[in-house]
Design an enzyme around this catalytic site. Structure first.
Site, PDB file in Angstrom:
ATOM      1  N   ASP A  45      -7.560   3.688  -2.945  1.00 29.36           N
ATOM      2  CA  ASP A  45      -7.501   2.236  -2.763  1.00 29.36           C
ATOM      3  C   ASP A  45      -6.373   1.870  -1.793  1.00 29.36           C
ATOM      4  OD1 ASP A  45      -9.650   1.608  -4.375  1.00 29.36           O
ATOM      5  OD2 ASP A  45      -8.437   1.615  -6.195  1.00 29.36           O
ATOM      6  N   GLY A  46      -5.268   2.614  -1.886  1.00 26.08           N
ATOM      7  CA  GLY A  46      -4.137   2.380  -0.972  1.00 26.08           C
ATOM      8  C   GLY A  46      -4.565   2.542   0.481  1.00 26.08           C
ATOM      9  N   ASN A 122      -5.046  -7.374  -2.316  1.00 24.89           N
ATOM     10  CA  ASN A 122      -4.710  -7.204  -3.739  1.00 24.89           C
ATOM     11  C   ASN A 122      -3.891  -8.379  -4.264  1.00 24.89           C
ATOM     12  OD1 ASN A 122      -5.946  -4.858  -4.481  1.00 24.89           O
ATOM     13  ND2 ASN A 122      -4.115  -3.572  -4.355  1.00 24.89           N
ATOM     14  N   GLU A 123      -2.719  -8.588  -3.653  1.00 30.74           N
ATOM     15  CA  GLU A 123      -1.810  -9.619  -4.155  1.00 30.74           C
ATOM     16  C   GLU A 123      -0.648  -9.840  -3.211  1.00 30.74           C
ATOM     17  OE1 GLU A 123      -0.220  -6.297  -4.248  1.00 30.74           O
ATOM     18  OE2 GLU A 123      -1.282  -6.229  -6.148  1.00 30.74           O
ATOM     19  N   ARG A 148      12.310 -18.779 -13.765  1.00 38.43           N
ATOM     20  CA  ARG A 148      13.477 -17.897 -13.645  1.00 38.43           C
ATOM     21  C   ARG A 148      13.056 -16.542 -14.187  1.00 38.43           C
ATOM     22  NH1 ARG A 148      15.514 -22.656 -15.147  1.00 38.43           N
ATOM     23  NH2 ARG A 148      17.332 -23.495 -14.068  1.00 38.43           N
ATOM     24  N   ASP A 150      12.133 -12.084 -12.938  1.00 40.86           N
ATOM     25  CA  ASP A 150      12.142 -11.026 -11.920  1.00 40.86           C
ATOM     26  C   ASP A 150      11.308 -11.387 -10.697  1.00 40.86           C
ATOM     27  OD1 ASP A 150      13.745  -9.599 -13.540  1.00 40.86           O
ATOM     28  OD2 ASP A 150      12.367  -7.930 -13.892  1.00 40.86           O
ATOM     29  N   ALA A 185       8.568 -10.822 -16.034  1.00 38.43           N
ATOM     30  CA  ALA A 185       9.737 -10.953 -16.895  1.00 38.43           C
ATOM     31  C   ALA A 185      10.451 -12.304 -16.736  1.00 38.43           C
ATOM     32  CB  ALA A 185      10.728  -9.808 -16.626  1.00 38.43           C
TER      33      ALA A 185
HETATM   34  P1  NAP Z   1       1.261   2.999  -4.611  1.00 36.76           P
HETATM   35  O1  NAP Z   1       2.441   2.609  -5.427  1.00 36.76           O
HETATM   36  O2  NAP Z   1       1.279   4.278  -3.862  1.00 36.76           O
HETATM   37  O3  NAP Z   1      -0.088   2.974  -5.499  1.00 36.76           O
HETATM   38  C1  NAP Z   1      -0.401   1.977  -6.359  1.00 36.76           C
HETATM   39  C2  NAP Z   1      -1.575   2.399  -7.261  1.00 36.76           C
HETATM   40  O4  NAP Z   1      -2.420   1.256  -7.402  1.00 36.76           O
HETATM   41  C3  NAP Z   1      -2.449   3.523  -6.725  1.00 36.76           C
HETATM   42  O5  NAP Z   1      -2.831   4.358  -7.794  1.00 36.76           O
HETATM   43  C4  NAP Z   1      -3.643   2.783  -6.160  1.00 36.76           C
HETATM   44  O6  NAP Z   1      -4.842   3.540  -6.163  1.00 36.76           O
HETATM   45  C5  NAP Z   1      -3.759   1.654  -7.149  1.00 36.76           C
HETATM   46  N1  NAP Z   1      -4.499   0.490  -6.664  1.00 36.76           N
HETATM   47  C6  NAP Z   1      -4.432  -0.114  -5.451  1.00 36.76           C
HETATM   48  N2  NAP Z   1      -5.254  -1.164  -5.413  1.00 36.76           N
HETATM   49  C7  NAP Z   1      -5.856  -1.237  -6.637  1.00 36.76           C
HETATM   50  C8  NAP Z   1      -6.806  -2.109  -7.211  1.00 36.76           C
HETATM   51  N3  NAP Z   1      -7.290  -3.139  -6.538  1.00 36.76           N
HETATM   52  N4  NAP Z   1      -7.172  -1.884  -8.504  1.00 36.76           N
HETATM   53  C9  NAP Z   1      -6.689  -0.854  -9.211  1.00 36.76           C
HETATM   54  N5  NAP Z   1      -5.790   0.007  -8.722  1.00 36.76           N
HETATM   55  C10 NAP Z   1      -5.369  -0.187  -7.441  1.00 36.76           C
HETATM   56  O7  NAP Z   1       1.044   1.803  -3.563  1.00 36.76           O
HETATM   57  P2  NAP Z   1      -0.044   1.585  -2.439  1.00 36.76           P
HETATM   58  O8  NAP Z   1      -1.059   2.682  -2.460  1.00 36.76           O
HETATM   59  O9  NAP Z   1       0.653   1.277  -1.170  1.00 36.76           O
HETATM   60  O10 NAP Z   1      -0.735   0.260  -3.006  1.00 36.76           O
HETATM   61  C11 NAP Z   1      -0.058  -0.961  -3.050  1.00 36.76           C
HETATM   62  C12 NAP Z   1      -0.448  -1.611  -4.327  1.00 36.76           C
HETATM   63  O11 NAP Z   1       0.295  -1.032  -5.385  1.00 36.76           O
HETATM   64  C13 NAP Z   1      -0.110  -3.061  -4.413  1.00 36.76           C
HETATM   65  O12 NAP Z   1      -1.102  -3.860  -3.812  1.00 36.76           O
HETATM   66  C14 NAP Z   1       0.012  -3.279  -5.907  1.00 36.76           C
HETATM   67  O13 NAP Z   1      -1.188  -3.786  -6.456  1.00 36.76           O
HETATM   68  C15 NAP Z   1       0.240  -1.905  -6.474  1.00 36.76           C
HETATM   69  N6  NAP Z   1       1.471  -1.914  -7.245  1.00 36.76           N
HETATM   70  C16 NAP Z   1       1.371  -1.822  -8.596  1.00 36.76           C
HETATM   71  C17 NAP Z   1       2.507  -1.889  -9.407  1.00 36.76           C
HETATM   72  C18 NAP Z   1       2.338  -1.793 -10.880  1.00 36.76           C
HETATM   73  O14 NAP Z   1       1.212  -1.580 -11.352  1.00 36.76           O
HETATM   74  N7  NAP Z   1       3.413  -1.956 -11.641  1.00 36.76           N
HETATM   75  C19 NAP Z   1       3.771  -2.042  -8.827  1.00 36.76           C
HETATM   76  C20 NAP Z   1       3.842  -2.149  -7.449  1.00 36.76           C
HETATM   77  C21 NAP Z   1       2.681  -2.092  -6.656  1.00 36.76           C
HETATM   78  P3  NAP Z   1      -5.084   4.809  -5.197  1.00 36.76           P
HETATM   79  O15 NAP Z   1      -4.345   5.937  -5.831  1.00 36.76           O
HETATM   80  O16 NAP Z   1      -6.572   4.973  -5.229  1.00 36.76           O
HETATM   81  O17 NAP Z   1      -4.578   4.450  -3.836  1.00 36.76           O
END
Ligand code: NAP
Length: 264
Positions: A45-46, A122-123, A148, A150, A185
């Site tokens: 997805d990334g 995504n967001e 107020r 995070d 938070a």
């Molecule tokens: P990453 O930290 O390397 O991976 C984030 C994880 O989120 C990966 O396992 C990715 O899947 C999964 N993911 C991405 N889009 C998704 C979706 N629409 N539904 C379900 N899972 C999804 O970061 P990155 O690959 O650069 O992706 C950025 C995304 O990380 C942001 O858009 C945010 O949504 C997510 N993120 C999540 C958290 C959290 O859950 N606490 C914190 C920060 C960011 P793949 O392994 O298939 O790429």
């Protein structure tokens, strides 16, 4: 038809990328990284997030399809063993296009009437540079609360299974044109109060964050985090643009949710 392929960059994804490129060229498709009609993302997805941001300038002309080389993806449904089938489908079948909503982020600055605009798949998240984030939250031009905590996360329906889910947000079906505001938070006690529940806003409502004391913020749009200084407001709404996915077979959203989060 013109195509481009983006890869996660690991050996498995790169090998698949080269294989698919050769097969598609054999079918007389044209490789065009600048103006593709279809973009194939190989990775997870990334990887699709990266591909989306590379081609945000031509969303109305480009459709995306994802091949996953790791676990099942929300945006990537084809597996490496199926690439011959996918290549034939791309070359021979008129595909169905499925559209998903995006979030529009407009950051306005204190001076000069300057603003920047982003689209998120995504967001978008807003955090303070240091200490606690303090921002007034307006909904549809009306003051709603003073937050107020995070940070705040504004997700799309297809992004609701990502960061938003970790924050306790609801999972929204991508056929619903909406954005969801989720708290990170929040401080809630006798003095400070926020609603505490995620809010789902329809396409004709905007959510605007306004600084209370500090003016510098870390704003992330998907995987891209930027520091914004002298911010006057950050506005979110459902974007007019949508992402278009090329569909060659059904890819039911609730099955993806089940297979990713429920099934062992
Ligand atoms: P990453 O930290 O390397 O991976 C984030 C994880 O989120 C990966 O396992 C990715 O899947 C999964 N993911 C991405 N889009 C998704 C979706 N629409 N539904 C379900 N899972 C999804 O970061 P990155 O690959 O650069 O992706 C950025 C995304 O990380 C942001 O858009 C945010 O949504 C997510 N993120 C999540 C958290 C959290 O859950 N606490 C914190 C920060 C960011 P793949 O392994 O298939 O790429």
């Amino acid at each position: 038809m013109k195509f481009a392929i983006t890869s996660k960059g690991d050996t498995k994804s790169n090998t698949l990328m080269h294989k698919m490129k050769t097969y598609l060229l054999d079918f007389d498709l044209i490789y065009d990284e600048e103006q593709p009609d279809i973009v194939i993302s190989v990775g997870g997805d990334g990887t699709l997030l990266y591909a989306f941001h590379r081609y945000t300038g031509r969303l109305d002309k480009t459709a995306f399809v994802g091949v996953h080389t790791g676990h099942l993806g929300f945006y990537a449904d084809w597996v490496p063993e199926e690439i011959e089938k996918l290549v034939i489908a791309i070359a021979k079948t008129p595909y169905q296009v499925i559209e998903y909503p995006l979030v529009e982020v407009i950051i306005r600055y204190q001076h000069g009437g300057r603003e920047t605009r982003y689209l998120g798949l995504n967001e978008s998240t807003v955090k303070a540079v240091d200490a606690t984030l303090v921002m007034d939250v307006d909904i549809r031009g009306q003051h709603f609360e003073r937050f107020r905590g995070d940070g705040l996360c504004v997700s799309t329906p297809s992004g609701s299974t990502a960061y938003n889910k970790a924050l306790g947000g609801a999972i929204l079906h991508p056929s619903i044109p909406a954005i969801q505001l989720a708290e990170m938070a929040s401080i809630n006690n006798k003095v400070f109060r926020t609603v505490g529940s995620p809010l789902v806003l329809p396409a004709h409502h905007t959510c605007t964050l306004k600084p209370v004391n500090k003016l510098d913020f870390q704003v992330a749009v998907d995987h891209i985090t930027m520091l914004h200084k002298d911010v006057k407001s950050i506005q979110f709404r459902v974007a007019d643009e949508k992402i278009r996915f090329a569909r060659f077979r059904p890819f039911p959203f609730w099955k993806r949710v089940h297979d990713s989060f429920v099934a062992d």
